[in-house]
Design an enzyme around this catalytic site. Structure first.
Site, PDB file in Angstrom:
ATOM      1  N   THR A  17      10.005 -17.623  -9.591  1.00 23.26           N
ATOM      2  CA  THR A  17      10.411 -18.993  -9.295  1.00 23.26           C
ATOM      3  C   THR A  17      10.974 -19.679 -10.530  1.00 23.26           C
ATOM      4  O   THR A  17      11.941 -20.445 -10.436  1.00 23.26           O
ATOM      5  CB  THR A  17       9.229 -19.787  -8.723  1.00 23.26           C
ATOM      6  OG1 THR A  17       8.746 -19.129  -7.550  1.00 23.26           O
ATOM      7  CG2 THR A  17       9.638 -21.198  -8.356  1.00 23.26           C
ATOM      8  N   LYS A  38      13.064 -20.838  -0.100  1.00 23.11           N
ATOM      9  CA  LYS A  38      11.831 -20.052  -0.019  1.00 23.11           C
ATOM     10  C   LYS A  38      11.560 -19.842   1.464  1.00 23.11           C
ATOM     11  O   LYS A  38      10.870 -20.639   2.107  1.00 23.11           O
ATOM     12  CB  LYS A  38      10.676 -20.814  -0.673  1.00 23.11           C
ATOM     13  CG  LYS A  38       9.372 -20.027  -0.779  1.00 23.11           C
ATOM     14  CD  LYS A  38       9.403 -19.079  -1.948  1.00 23.11           C
ATOM     15  CE  LYS A  38       8.041 -18.426  -2.157  1.00 23.11           C
ATOM     16  NZ  LYS A  38       8.062 -17.466  -3.290  1.00 23.11           N
ATOM     17  N   ASP A  55       5.874 -23.258  -5.282  1.00 19.50           N
ATOM     18  CA  ASP A  55       7.148 -22.639  -5.646  1.00 19.50           C
ATOM     19  C   ASP A  55       8.313 -23.298  -4.917  1.00 19.50           C
ATOM     20  O   ASP A  55       9.379 -23.523  -5.496  1.00 19.50           O
ATOM     21  CB  ASP A  55       7.120 -21.141  -5.327  1.00 19.50           C
ATOM     22  CG  ASP A  55       6.161 -20.370  -6.222  1.00 19.50           C
ATOM     23  OD1 ASP A  55       5.672 -20.950  -7.211  1.00 19.50           O
ATOM     24  OD2 ASP A  55       5.885 -19.198  -5.919  1.00 19.50           O
ATOM     25  N   GLY A 113      11.999 -14.641  -3.394  1.00 17.42           N
ATOM     26  CA  GLY A 113      11.164 -13.749  -2.601  1.00 17.42           C
ATOM     27  C   GLY A 113       9.685 -13.911  -2.882  1.00 17.42           C
ATOM     28  O   GLY A 113       9.260 -14.810  -3.628  1.00 17.42           O
ATOM     29  N   ASN A 172      11.627 -11.839 -18.552  1.00 14.40           N
ATOM     30  CA  ASN A 172      10.810 -13.042 -18.652  1.00 14.40           C
ATOM     31  C   ASN A 172       9.589 -12.720 -19.503  1.00 14.40           C
ATOM     32  O   ASN A 172       8.765 -11.880 -19.138  1.00 14.40           O
ATOM     33  CB  ASN A 172      10.380 -13.518 -17.264  1.00 14.40           C
ATOM     34  CG  ASN A 172       9.690 -14.867 -17.319  1.00 14.40           C
ATOM     35  OD1 ASN A 172       9.861 -15.630 -18.267  1.00 14.40           O
ATOM     36  ND2 ASN A 172       8.902 -15.172 -16.302  1.00 14.40           N
ATOM     37  N   PRO A 201      12.291 -16.913 -22.857  1.00  6.33           N
ATOM     38  CA  PRO A 201      11.148 -16.842 -23.763  1.00  6.33           C
ATOM     39  C   PRO A 201       9.901 -17.400 -23.088  1.00  6.33           C
ATOM     40  O   PRO A 201       9.975 -18.012 -22.017  1.00  6.33           O
ATOM     41  CB  PRO A 201      11.583 -17.731 -24.929  1.00  6.33           C
ATOM     42  CG  PRO A 201      12.478 -18.754 -24.292  1.00  6.33           C
ATOM     43  CD  PRO A 201      13.213 -18.012 -23.200  1.00  6.33           C
ATOM     44  N   TYR A 202       8.764 -17.188 -23.725  1.00  6.05           N
ATOM     45  CA  TYR A 202       7.531 -17.786 -23.219  1.00  6.05           C
ATOM     46  C   TYR A 202       7.601 -19.286 -23.466  1.00  6.05           C
ATOM     47  O   TYR A 202       7.772 -19.739 -24.604  1.00  6.05           O
ATOM     48  CB  TYR A 202       6.312 -17.197 -23.908  1.00  6.05           C
ATOM     49  CG  TYR A 202       5.015 -17.811 -23.428  1.00  6.05           C
ATOM     50  CD1 TYR A 202       4.438 -17.400 -22.238  1.00  6.05           C
ATOM     51  CD2 TYR A 202       4.398 -18.820 -24.162  1.00  6.05           C
ATOM     52  CE1 TYR A 202       3.269 -17.971 -21.774  1.00  6.05           C
ATOM     53  CE2 TYR A 202       3.223 -19.397 -23.712  1.00  6.05           C
ATOM     54  CZ  TYR A 202       2.662 -18.973 -22.526  1.00  6.05           C
ATOM     55  OH  TYR A 202       1.507 -19.541 -22.067  1.00  6.05           O
ATOM     56  N   LEU A 203       7.484 -20.067 -22.406  1.00  8.61           N
ATOM     57  CA  LEU A 203       7.577 -21.519 -22.510  1.00  8.61           C
ATOM     58  C   LEU A 203       6.467 -22.166 -21.692  1.00  8.61           C
ATOM     59  O   LEU A 203       6.392 -21.946 -20.479  1.00  8.61           O
ATOM     60  CB  LEU A 203       8.926 -22.021 -21.980  1.00  8.61           C
ATOM     61  CG  LEU A 203      10.179 -21.630 -22.762  1.00  8.61           C
ATOM     62  CD1 LEU A 203      11.416 -21.989 -21.951  1.00  8.61           C
ATOM     63  CD2 LEU A 203      10.196 -22.323 -24.110  1.00  8.61           C
TER      64      LEU A 203
END
Length: 228
Positions: A17, A38, A55, A113, A172, A201-203
Site C-alpha cells: 500500500t 482496493k 489500506d 492486492g 522497499n 527507504p525505511y521511513l
C-alpha cells in the site's frame, strides 16, 4: 497510456500500500489523473462512517481523483470471514465492475492486492485468477529482508508464467537494520526479469509522506509519452 497496474508483493507486510501510494503520487506529479483501488479488503474497523479498511483509506487520500470510499473499496470481508476460508463465494463481478467504473474516470488505476501473488480467497481460489482474467500489468513489491531474493524470483516467474506483463519491481526497505542492503539490490538487479522502478527507504509513517521521488518510470517511458 497505462490504464491499470496491479501491485503485488513477495509476501504479506512488505509495503504494497505504501508503494501504491508512491505510484499514485508519482503519476499525479506527471499530470496523470489517478485513483487507487482496493477491490476486496479484510481487517476492517468500524468507524462513524461504517466499516473502513486502513489500506483503502490510504489509497483514497493518495489519489488525485477524489472518489467515495465505496468506489475505492467495494468489498469488505467481516472479521468473522476474513482468513477463515469458509468456501463462501467471492463477488468477482463486483470487483470487475468497480475496476471498469474507475477506469472510465481516471487515466490510471493502481490496484492494491492482498498478501502475495498466490493469496487464497475465501472460496479457495487464488486472487491471481481475477488479475489474470482482467489482464492487469503487474508491479512487484519486494520487501527487502532475509529470503526476499528467492521470494522475488519465484513470484516474478509465477507472474510471467501466468501470461501477464511484469512491468517491474520496487524495493522497499522494511528492515532498516538489515545488513548488506546494497548487495541484495545488486543481486536483484542482476536476476530479476524486469526493471527496477523504485527504491523506497525505511521511513516512519511512510503512508503520510510524499513518496513520488522514490519512483522511476523511465524504463517504461510512459511518463515521457504522457507529458510530450
Amino acid at each position: 497510456m497505462l490504464k491499470h497496474m496491479f501491485v503485488t508483493g513477495t509476501d504479506t507486510a512488505v509495503g504494497k500500500t505504501v508503494v501504491a501510494r508512491a505510484l499514485l503520487q508519482h503519476l499525479a506529479a506527471s499530470h496523470f489523473t489517478t485513483v487507487g483501488y482496493k477491490p476486496i479488503a479484510e481487517r476492517n474497523l468500524m468507524t462513524a462512517e461504517g466499516l473502513r479498511n486502513h489500506d483503502a483509506l490510504v489509497l483514497q487520500t493518495s489519489s488525485s481523483l477524489e472518489r467515495p470510499y465505496s468506489d475505492v473499496n467495494p468489498l469488505l470481508l467481516t472479521e468473522a470471514a476474513a482468513g477463515c476460508f469458509t468456501g463462501a463465494a467471492v463477488d468477482y463481478e463486483a470487483m470487475s465492475r468497480g475496476l471498469r467504473h474507475l477506469s472510465a474516470l481516471a487515466d490510471t488505476v493502481v490496484v492494491d492486492g492482498n498478501c502475495g501473488w498466490r493469496a487464497i480467497m475465501n472460496d479457495y481460489r487464488p486472487y491471481s485468477e481475477w488479475v489474470i482474467r482482467e489482464r492487469l500489468p503487474v508491479v512487484l513489491v519486494i520487501g527487502i529482508k532475509l529470503g526476499c531474493i528467492s521470494h522475488a524470483k519465484l513470484t516474478a516467474e509465477a507472474i510471467l508464467n501466468d501470461g501477464l506483463p511484469l512491468l517491474g519491481w520496487i524495493a522497499n526497505r522494511i528492515n532498516p537494520g538489515l545488513a548488506h542492503y546494497a548487495e541484495v539490490l545488486g543481486v536483484l538487479n542482476h536476476i530479476m526479469p524486469a526493471p527496477k522502478l523504485g527504491d523506497l527507504p525505511y521511513l516512519p509513517r511512510a503512508e503520510q509522506r510524499d513518496l513520488a521521488k522514490f519512483i522511476d518510470f523511465s524504463p517504461l517511458n510512459i511518463v515521457a509519452q504522457h507529458t510530450a
